[in-house]
Design a protein around this motif. Structure first.
Motif, short mmCIF file in Angstrom:
data_model
loop_
_atom_site.label_atom_id
_atom_site.label_comp_id
_atom_site.label_asym_id
_atom_site.label_seq_id
_atom_site.Cartn_x
_atom_site.Cartn_y
_atom_site.Cartn_z
N ASP A 31 0.83 -1.21 0.00
CA ASP A 31 0.00 0.00 0.00
C ASP A 31 0.87 1.26 0.00
O ASP A 31 0.49 2.27 -0.57
CB ASP A 31 -0.93 0.02 1.21
N ALA A 32 2.02 1.20 0.64
CA ALA A 32 2.92 2.34 0.68
C ALA A 32 3.55 2.60 -0.69
O ALA A 32 3.99 3.72 -0.96
CB ALA A 32 3.99 2.14 1.73
N LEU A 33 3.62 1.59 -1.55
CA LEU A 33 4.25 1.75 -2.86
C LEU A 33 3.29 2.34 -3.89
O LEU A 33 3.72 2.95 -4.87
CB LEU A 33 4.77 0.40 -3.36
N LYS A 34 1.99 2.16 -3.68
CA LYS A 34 1.01 2.70 -4.63
C LYS A 34 1.08 4.22 -4.63
O LYS A 34 1.12 4.86 -3.60
CB LYS A 34 -0.40 2.24 -4.26
N GLY A 35 1.14 4.78 -5.83
CA GLY A 35 1.21 6.23 -5.97
C GLY A 35 2.63 6.78 -5.98
O GLY A 35 2.82 7.97 -6.16
N THR A 36 3.63 5.92 -5.80
CA THR A 36 5.01 6.40 -5.81
C THR A 36 5.56 6.40 -7.23
O THR A 36 4.97 5.85 -8.15
CB THR A 36 5.91 5.54 -4.91
N SER A 37 6.70 7.00 -7.38
CA SER A 37 7.35 7.12 -8.69
C SER A 37 8.43 6.06 -8.82
O SER A 37 9.04 5.65 -7.83
CB SER A 37 7.95 8.51 -8.81
N ALA A 38 8.67 5.61 -10.05
CA ALA A 38 9.70 4.60 -10.33
C ALA A 38 10.40 4.95 -11.62
O ALA A 38 9.91 5.75 -12.42
CB ALA A 38 9.06 3.22 -10.43
N VAL A 39 11.56 4.34 -11.84
CA VAL A 39 12.34 4.55 -13.06
C VAL A 39 12.30 3.27 -13.88
O VAL A 39 12.52 2.17 -13.36
CB VAL A 39 13.81 4.92 -12.72
N VAL A 40 12.04 3.42 -15.17
CA VAL A 40 11.98 2.27 -16.08
C VAL A 40 13.40 1.79 -16.37
O VAL A 40 14.26 2.57 -16.77
CB VAL A 40 11.25 2.64 -17.38
N GLY B 119 7.91 -5.73 -18.38
CA GLY B 119 9.07 -4.86 -18.36
C GLY B 119 9.65 -4.85 -16.95
O GLY B 119 9.20 -5.60 -16.07
N ARG B 120 10.63 -3.98 -16.71
CA ARG B 120 11.27 -3.88 -15.40
C ARG B 120 11.37 -2.42 -15.00
O ARG B 120 11.66 -1.55 -15.83
CB ARG B 120 12.67 -4.48 -15.43
N ILE B 121 11.16 -2.18 -13.69
CA ILE B 121 11.31 -0.84 -13.14
C ILE B 121 12.12 -0.92 -11.86
O ILE B 121 12.26 -1.99 -11.26
CB ILE B 121 9.95 -0.17 -12.84
N LYS B 122 12.67 0.22 -11.44
CA LYS B 122 13.33 0.31 -10.14
C LYS B 122 12.39 1.10 -9.25
O LYS B 122 12.12 2.27 -9.47
CB LYS B 122 14.68 0.99 -10.25
N LEU B 123 11.88 0.41 -8.21
CA LEU B 123 10.88 0.97 -7.32
C LEU B 123 11.38 0.81 -5.89
O LEU B 123 11.66 -0.31 -5.46
CB LEU B 123 9.55 0.24 -7.52
N ALA B 124 11.49 1.91 -5.18
CA ALA B 124 11.93 1.91 -3.78
C ALA B 124 13.27 1.16 -3.62
O ALA B 124 13.45 0.40 -2.68
CB ALA B 124 10.87 1.31 -2.88
N GLY B 125 14.15 1.34 -4.57
CA GLY B 125 15.48 0.73 -4.48
C GLY B 125 15.55 -0.72 -4.91
O GLY B 125 16.59 -1.34 -4.82
N GLU B 126 14.44 -1.29 -5.37
CA GLU B 126 14.41 -2.69 -5.79
C GLU B 126 13.92 -2.79 -7.22
O GLU B 126 13.17 -1.96 -7.70
CB GLU B 126 13.48 -3.49 -4.89
N VAL B 127 14.34 -3.86 -7.90
CA VAL B 127 13.90 -4.10 -9.27
C VAL B 127 12.60 -4.89 -9.22
O VAL B 127 12.51 -5.93 -8.56
CB VAL B 127 14.98 -4.86 -10.07
N TRP B 128 11.58 -4.38 -9.90
CA TRP B 128 10.25 -4.99 -9.95
C TRP B 128 9.88 -5.30 -11.39
O TRP B 128 10.25 -4.57 -12.31
CB TRP B 128 9.21 -4.02 -9.40
#
Length: 135
Positions: free
Chosen positions: A78-87, A96-105
């Protein structure tokens, strides 16, 4: 003396279970102990305990509940929803892959026609399983 034992019991139970209401009952028992110290009979002590406990439950508990359920207290996905990430790898409707909160998702786009290239910023709309749905 019994009211002080009740204060301790409510306090210990409140700490062990994280029920904020037990703290309110402990304050009510402390007020009843004060009434006993001023010479109030047992009926007066019980009325003081009930009035103080009910007043705290009616007026303070909603504030505590509202504070605990505020958006700032979101955790987990829930804390990750609405946050920004880098593709990191191209993201489209298939993945695809993104970097979200310091982790690859792993990620996929919310809109089937949207494509996000590496380096672009996206917003996380939802988390489904272990995949971030981005826009």
């Amino acid at each position: 003396m019994w009211w002080l034992i009740a204060v301790g019991a409510f306090g210990i139970f409140g700490v062990l279970t994280s029920f904020v209401e037990m703290g309110m009952f402990a304050v009510g028992a402390a007020a009843a102990a004060a009434a006993a110290g001023f010479g109030g009979n047992f009926l007066i002590q019980c009325i003081v305990f009930a009035l103080v406990s009910i007043a705290l439950l009616v007026f303070v508990r909603p504030i505590v509940v509202r504070h605990n359920n505020s958006p700032g207290s979101r955790t987990g996905i829930d804390a990750l929803k609405g946050t920004s990430a880098v593709v990191l790898e191209r993201v489209d409707e298939n993945g695809g892959r993104i970097k979200l909160a310091g982790e690859v998702w792993s990620a996929r786009s919310l809109d089937a026609t949207a494509v996000f290239e590496p380096g672009s910023r996206v917003d996380v709309a939802d988390i489904v399983g272990a995949t971030a749905v981005v826009m």
